[in-house]
Design an enzyme around this catalytic site. Structure first.
Site, PDB file in Angstrom:
ATOM      1  N   GLU A  28     -22.482  13.180  42.731  1.00  0.00           N
ATOM      2  CA  GLU A  28     -23.014  14.526  42.969  1.00  0.00           C
ATOM      3  C   GLU A  28     -24.344  14.761  42.282  1.00  0.00           C
ATOM      4  OE1 GLU A  28     -19.814  13.958  42.375  1.00  0.00           O
ATOM      5  OE2 GLU A  28     -18.693  14.871  44.026  1.00  0.00           O
ATOM      6  N   HIS A  50     -10.002  21.915  40.504  1.00  0.00           N
ATOM      7  CA  HIS A  50     -10.487  22.050  41.885  1.00  0.00           C
ATOM      8  C   HIS A  50     -10.542  23.498  42.368  1.00  0.00           C
ATOM      9  CE1 HIS A  50      -9.881  17.759  41.965  1.00  0.00           C
ATOM     10  NE2 HIS A  50     -10.179  17.659  43.242  1.00  0.00           N
TER      11      HIS A  50
HETATM   12  C1  LIG Z   1     -16.655  14.753  41.280  1.00  0.00           C
HETATM   13  C2  LIG Z   1     -15.741  14.626  42.442  1.00  0.00           C
HETATM   14  N1  LIG Z   1     -16.260  14.446  43.661  1.00  0.00           N
HETATM   15  C3  LIG Z   1     -15.452  14.337  44.733  1.00  0.00           C
HETATM   16  C4  LIG Z   1     -14.096  14.416  44.598  1.00  0.00           C
HETATM   17  C5  LIG Z   1     -13.197  14.335  45.825  1.00  0.00           C
HETATM   18  N2  LIG Z   1     -12.544  13.045  45.856  1.00  0.00           N
HETATM   19  C6  LIG Z   1     -11.347  12.889  45.279  1.00  0.00           C
HETATM   20  S1  LIG Z   1     -10.838  11.335  45.332  1.00  0.00           S
HETATM   21  C7  LIG Z   1     -12.193  10.819  46.152  1.00  0.00           C
HETATM   22  C8  LIG Z   1     -12.322   9.378  46.506  1.00  0.00           C
HETATM   23  C9  LIG Z   1     -12.274   8.474  45.310  1.00  0.00           C
HETATM   24  O1  LIG Z   1     -12.126   7.136  45.681  1.00  0.00           O
HETATM   25  P1  LIG Z   1     -11.862   5.979  44.644  1.00  0.00           P
HETATM   26  O2  LIG Z   1     -12.665   6.197  43.404  1.00  0.00           O
HETATM   27  O3  LIG Z   1     -12.074   4.707  45.353  1.00  0.00           O
HETATM   28  O4  LIG Z   1     -10.335   6.131  44.222  1.00  0.00           O
HETATM   29  P2  LIG Z   1      -9.035   6.025  45.137  1.00  0.00           P
HETATM   30  O5  LIG Z   1      -8.790   7.371  45.720  1.00  0.00           O
HETATM   31  O6  LIG Z   1      -9.276   4.983  46.165  1.00  0.00           O
HETATM   32  O7  LIG Z   1      -7.922   5.673  44.203  1.00  0.00           O
HETATM   33  C10 LIG Z   1     -13.043  11.893  46.389  1.00  0.00           C
HETATM   34  C11 LIG Z   1     -14.311  11.813  47.108  1.00  0.00           C
HETATM   35  C12 LIG Z   1     -13.584  14.648  43.307  1.00  0.00           C
HETATM   36  N3  LIG Z   1     -12.276  14.802  43.084  1.00  0.00           N
HETATM   37  N4  LIG Z   1     -14.413  14.721  42.242  1.00  0.00           N
END
Ligand SMILES: Cc1ncc(C[n+]2csc(CCOP(=O)(O)OP(=O)(O)O)c2C)c(N)n1
Ligand SMILES: [Mg+2]
Lengths: 361, 325
Positions: free
Chosen positions: B60, B129
């Protein structure tokens, strides 16, 4: 789009025998079975929680760990008394792996007062400091500096231990992660940064989100790094043992990228129809399921019989049902509980030192 | 007039502005290939292509900063935050760079950027959130802050926001995305800084915005039916610029004010309003200004309890009766 093979996966000879690594070779049959049981308990817990979600017993998000069990179980099985864990919102597997009670975990999902965070945190925010488990964090990457901070505290107190800070393959692109890498390396903090690379961050494949190799970024911070398969719990243990030992003995941080896969959507709200194929999921289930692979190994080792495996599965299902029944029967918190656990001083009024109003209307 | 959802209204505004101005670019996590985490941007990639509908990594601070930089050179980025809660990761970019660069450059530079996404509680996603940062954002001179409550306002205000030459922060609501309403097709522009009487009344002014407008309207129904009270519901729509004149006009008519906001109470939008009302309309008031806010604590997860932490029709009704007592 499809899952990008890690450099390791692409180049390594197929079947290394990680069972022979000293950290695995010395496992008793009971300890091996316990690894298997933990993975099975995670899987059945997750499946049960999915059913509860579908029955509208659970609100908010539910990020399932199904497919990744060998990572949390392998890593956490190496924990000594001064080793600590912190992770993101896909946190149920780690919670079970460190020994939290599945009744309290399920009750948290149900939003009940008997939940591990009294119904206040929900699925993404599990905690149990008594088991060196520091959450359960909802902001992608936000937990990683905290992991370095746990390591700082260990070092400051002169304790021989290590912190494991887990993140996903998408989290590596957060600035906070890079700042933590630098601090940990600069200050020699005993932390292992663990990237659980399941190939996707929500609907974005690794190739679409990250330049270069993930673990290798550690080299830019003068940190050691490694990659391994997360489908084989022995391999996870062998790799992590090396870096945890490095941290405990020399205070040096490292980054480990563990190749894994999630079978379910990012969260249960993900329709999972834009970024990968059904065949890819099937292929992983069929050929690289961590529980099936380990069961096969233990059968071959003569440690496990088909009947025992069956029994462990039955018990895991029963445990998940008991957790759900417990949660169903438990009370919700009350509106009066909204304003407890905000300030230490408000919850311990006899020891309050500050003056003035703490809460506002 | 076509009846569409709030989600579609936001999408239509985006599509029409993308069509109108080739410098408009939509950027954010999962906005393109995945069709949007909340499906707001569904279909835009297919229609406008990957040059203009851009997926970002989870960075972000990085991508919001890129948007601000690009806006300085004439691009008009419309950035999606999957949740406004994630603005904290990009705080420096938003509040040091976007908010200050015009001033620090002596007016040489401006940032025609829009940052949009949902900012609300009510879906049990917990403390990390559920932030509602309109007060925090609006505390920074140089920025504009919009919180639409209806599909028509969402469309008309977003079109204004995209055409605005200052940074505009546009706060939507996941609980409203499925709400339907009449929305004019094509060019429908609502100016920033204009409040809207969503229900006229004579006995009590309820000043509110965002989803709390719906709760206030529900409570106003009951007030009318069961208590013979005629409540006026004034929807601010924009937090900064603030249409204080419409608020004062309503107060001069009803002489009683209740502010309803989905905000933590301390130094909230309502705090600013209450100050201005007592300062500028003291003689019009028949009683103190009341305010109903979110119960002062981080957002609780537990679904039935979260309902009680937030404003809801029952709590608004009770607060209204206290205001009239
Ligand atoms: C700062 C922030 N940006 C966006 C999100 C929304 N979000 C939650 S999980 C995620 C994907 C994360 O993927 P990864 O790091 O690969 O972990 P996984 O879910 O595959 O375990 C996103 C975009 C968030 N929770 N926090
Ligand atoms: Mg991932």
């Amino acid at each position: 789009m499809s899952k990008k093979p890690t450099a390791k996966e692409a180049t390594s000879p197929a079947a290394n025998d990680h069972a022979q690594a000293p950290v695995n070779a010395r496992l008793t049959p009971e300890e091996r079975i316990e690894l298997f049981r933990k993975m099975m308990r995670i899987r059945r817990f997750e499946e049960r929680s999915l059913r509860a979600y579908q029955a509208k017993k659970i609100g908010g998000f539910l990020h399932l760990y199904i497919g990744q069990e060998a990572v949390a179980v392998g890593c956490c099985s190496l924990m000594g008394p001064n080793d600590h864990v912190i992770t993101a919102y896909r946190d149920h597997g780690h919670a079970i792996a460190v020994g939290m009670d599945t009744k309290a975990l399920m009750a948290e999902l149900y939003g009940k007062a008997t939940g591990c965070s009294k119904g206040k945190g929900g699925s993404m925010h599990y905690f149990d400091p008594s088991r060196n488990y520091w959450g359960g964090h909802g902001i992608v990457g936000g937990q990683i500096p905290l992991g370095a901070g746990l390591a700082y505290a260990l070092k400051y107190k002169g304790l021989k231990g290590a912190a494991m800070a887990f993140m996903g393959d998408g989290a590596v692109n957060q600035g906070a992660v890079h700042e933590a890498y630098n601090l940990a390396s600069l200050w020699n903090l005993p932390v292992v940064f663990v990237i659980e690379n399941n190939g996707y961050s929500m609907g974005t494949s690794q190739a679409r989100s990250s330049a270069g190799e993930l673990a290798q970024r550690a080299a830019g911070y003068d940190m050691q790094w490694g990659q391994c398969s997360g489908h084989d719990v022995y391999e996870v243990r062998a790799m992590m043992d090396k870096f945890l030992t490095l941290a405990r003995e020399t205070g040096k941080p490292s980054t480990v990228e563990i190749d894994t896969y999630r079978y379910r959507g990012h969260s249960v709200a993900d329709p999972d129809n834009t970024y990968r194929s059904k065949q890819e999921i099937e292929e992983y289930r069929r050929t690289r399921d961590p529980i099936q692979l380990f069961q096969d190994k233990l059968l071959a080792e003569g440690v496990l019989t088909a009947a025992t495996a069956e029994q462990i599965d039955t018990e895991a299902r029963a445990e998940a049902d008991v957790a759900a029944d417990f949660s169903e029967a438990s009370p919700f918190p009350t509106p009066a509980d909204i304003q407890t656990d905000v300030y230490w001083e408000a919850d311990n009024p006899s020891e309050r030192r500050s003056q003035g109003r703490l809460f506002f209307t | 007039m076509p009846v569409i959802t709030y989600r579609e209204a936001v999408r239509h505004a985006l599509a029409e502005e993308l069509e109108r101005d080739p410098n408009v670019v939509v950027m954010g996590e999962e906005v393109a290939q995945f069709n949007g985490a909340y499906k707001v941007t569904e279909g835009l990639l297919a229609r406008f292509g990957p040059q203009r509908i851009v997926d970002t990594p989870i960075s972000e601070a990085g991508f919001i900063g890129v948007g601000i930089g690009a806006s300085m050179l004439g691009i008009r980025p419309v950035m999606e935050l999957m949740f406004w809660s994630f603005y904290s990761v990009a705080f420096d970019q938003i509040l040091n760079n976007a908010a200050n660069v015009r001033y620090m450059s002596g007016g040489q530079i401006h940032c025609p950027i829009v940052i949009r996404g949902p900012a609300n509680g009510g879906t049990n996603v917990g403390a990390t959130h559920s932030h509602t940062p309109e007060n925090v954002l609006a505390n920074h001179p140089g920025v504009k802050v919009v919180v639409p409550s209806t599909p028509a306002d969402a469309k008309g205000l977003l079109k204004s926001a995209i055409r605005d030459n200052d940074p505009v922060f546009f706060l939507e609501n996941t609980m409203l995305y499925g709400e339907k309403g009449e929305v004019p097709a094509g060019e429908h522009v609502v100016p920033l800084g204009l409040a809207d009487v969503k229900r006229p009344g004579t006995d009590l002014t309820i000043v509110t915005y965002g989803r709390s407008v719906l709760h206030s309207l529900a409570a106003a129904e009951v007030l009318e039916r069961e208590h013979k009270v005629s409540a006026e519901v004034l929807d601010l729509r924009t937090i900064r610029p603030l249409d204080i004149d419409s608020v004062l006009r309503s107060v001069a008519k009803t002489h009683r004010v209740l502010i309803v906001e989905e905000q933590k109470p301390f130094a909230s939008v309502g705090s600013q309003l209450a100050y201005m009302i007592q300062r500028e309309a003291f003689d019009e008031l028949d009683g103190p200004v009341h305010r109903l806010a979110t119960v002062d604590a981080p957002a609780i997860y537990s679904p039935p309890v979260e309902v009680e932490q937030l404003p809801n029709p029952r709590r608004v009704l009770q607060a209204a009766l206290e205001t009239l007592a």
